[in-house]
Design a protein around this motif. Sequence first.
Motif, PDB file in Angstrom:
ATOM      1  N   GLN A   2     -41.826 -12.404 -14.881  1.00  0.00           N
ATOM      2  CA  GLN A   2     -40.582 -11.805 -15.355  1.00  0.00           C
ATOM      3  C   GLN A   2     -40.545 -10.312 -15.035  1.00  0.00           C
ATOM      4  OE1 GLN A   2     -39.801 -12.433 -19.473  1.00  0.00           O
ATOM      5  NE2 GLN A   2     -37.776 -11.549 -19.360  1.00  0.00           N
ATOM      6  N   ASP A   3     -41.694  -9.658 -15.103  1.00  0.00           N
ATOM      7  CA  ASP A   3     -41.778  -8.238 -14.778  1.00  0.00           C
ATOM      8  C   ASP A   3     -41.422  -7.995 -13.315  1.00  0.00           C
ATOM      9  OD1 ASP A   3     -42.319  -5.534 -15.369  1.00  0.00           O
ATOM     10  OD2 ASP A   3     -44.295  -5.737 -14.427  1.00  0.00           O
ATOM     11  N   GLU A   5     -39.383  -9.907 -11.468  1.00  0.00           N
ATOM     12  CA  GLU A   5     -37.932 -10.095 -11.348  1.00  0.00           C
ATOM     13  C   GLU A   5     -37.182  -8.878 -11.882  1.00  0.00           C
ATOM     14  OE1 GLU A   5     -36.939 -13.710 -13.300  1.00  0.00           O
ATOM     15  OE2 GLU A   5     -38.056 -14.939 -11.879  1.00  0.00           O
ATOM     16  N   GLU A   6     -37.679  -8.299 -12.953  1.00  0.00           N
ATOM     17  CA  GLU A   6     -37.048  -7.121 -13.542  1.00  0.00           C
ATOM     18  C   GLU A   6     -37.101  -5.939 -12.567  1.00  0.00           C
ATOM     19  OE1 GLU A   6     -34.806  -5.476 -16.498  1.00  0.00           O
ATOM     20  OE2 GLU A   6     -35.590  -7.519 -16.464  1.00  0.00           O
ATOM     21  N   LYS A   7     -38.238  -5.790 -11.872  1.00  0.00           N
ATOM     22  CA  LYS A   7     -38.364  -4.714 -10.887  1.00  0.00           C
ATOM     23  C   LYS A   7     -37.401  -4.928  -9.716  1.00  0.00           C
ATOM     24  CE  LYS A   7     -43.135  -3.405 -11.828  1.00  0.00           C
ATOM     25  NZ  LYS A   7     -44.501  -3.353 -11.310  1.00  0.00           N
ATOM     26  N   ASP A   8     -37.265  -6.173  -9.277  1.00  0.00           N
ATOM     27  CA  ASP A   8     -36.325  -6.470  -8.197  1.00  0.00           C
ATOM     28  C   ASP A   8     -34.886  -6.182  -8.621  1.00  0.00           C
ATOM     29  OD1 ASP A   8     -38.264  -7.205  -6.420  1.00  0.00           O
ATOM     30  OD2 ASP A   8     -38.025  -9.375  -6.738  1.00  0.00           O
ATOM     31  N   ARG A   9     -34.539  -6.572  -9.826  1.00  0.00           N
ATOM     32  CA  ARG A   9     -33.188  -6.305 -10.329  1.00  0.00           C
ATOM     33  C   ARG A   9     -32.940  -4.808 -10.418  1.00  0.00           C
ATOM     34  NH1 ARG A   9     -32.346  -8.677 -15.652  1.00  0.00           N
ATOM     35  NH2 ARG A   9     -30.187  -8.122 -15.305  1.00  0.00           N
ATOM     36  N   TYR A  10     -33.967  -4.065 -10.863  1.00  0.00           N
ATOM     37  CA  TYR A  10     -33.846  -2.614 -10.951  1.00  0.00           C
ATOM     38  C   TYR A  10     -33.633  -1.999  -9.568  1.00  0.00           C
ATOM     39  CZ  TYR A  10     -34.932   2.271 -11.700  1.00  0.00           C
ATOM     40  OH  TYR A  10     -34.874   3.640 -11.712  1.00  0.00           O
ATOM     41  N   LYS A  11     -34.407  -2.461  -8.589  1.00  0.00           N
ATOM     42  CA  LYS A  11     -34.267  -1.929  -7.227  1.00  0.00           C
ATOM     43  C   LYS A  11     -32.874  -2.202  -6.666  1.00  0.00           C
ATOM     44  CE  LYS A  11     -39.110  -2.180  -5.838  1.00  0.00           C
ATOM     45  NZ  LYS A  11     -40.087  -2.832  -4.946  1.00  0.00           N
TER      46      LYS A  11
END
Length: 104
Positions: A2-3, A5-11
């Motif tokens: 999940q971390d 995916e969160e980084k990808d969404r942030y990018k």
Amino acid sequence: MQDFEEKDRYKLAKKRVDNERGFYTHLSFYIVINLIILFINTHSENQGFRDWSQPHLYITPILWGIGLLFHGLKVFKNNFIFRKSWEERKIKELMDKDDTLDVL
């Protein structure tokens, strides 16, 4: 997982914000530079506002405006205003607000 995916969404969100900021910067420069060009051309000693038929008054704003249009279409292609998804999101937003339904 999940971390990650969160980084990808942030990018992706950061890239989107950077693209929008770039477009608004481009738009700001377009407005300022074309106002300066218009001011210079209309306050010159020999012409002034008397002759608006000179093509050099229009070439820069038109050509640059076409480039700005394409820049905007590239940046806002997924969020172009008045799309069906925008309508649905706006309807949901208005339905969530109790005070907006009594306007009619």
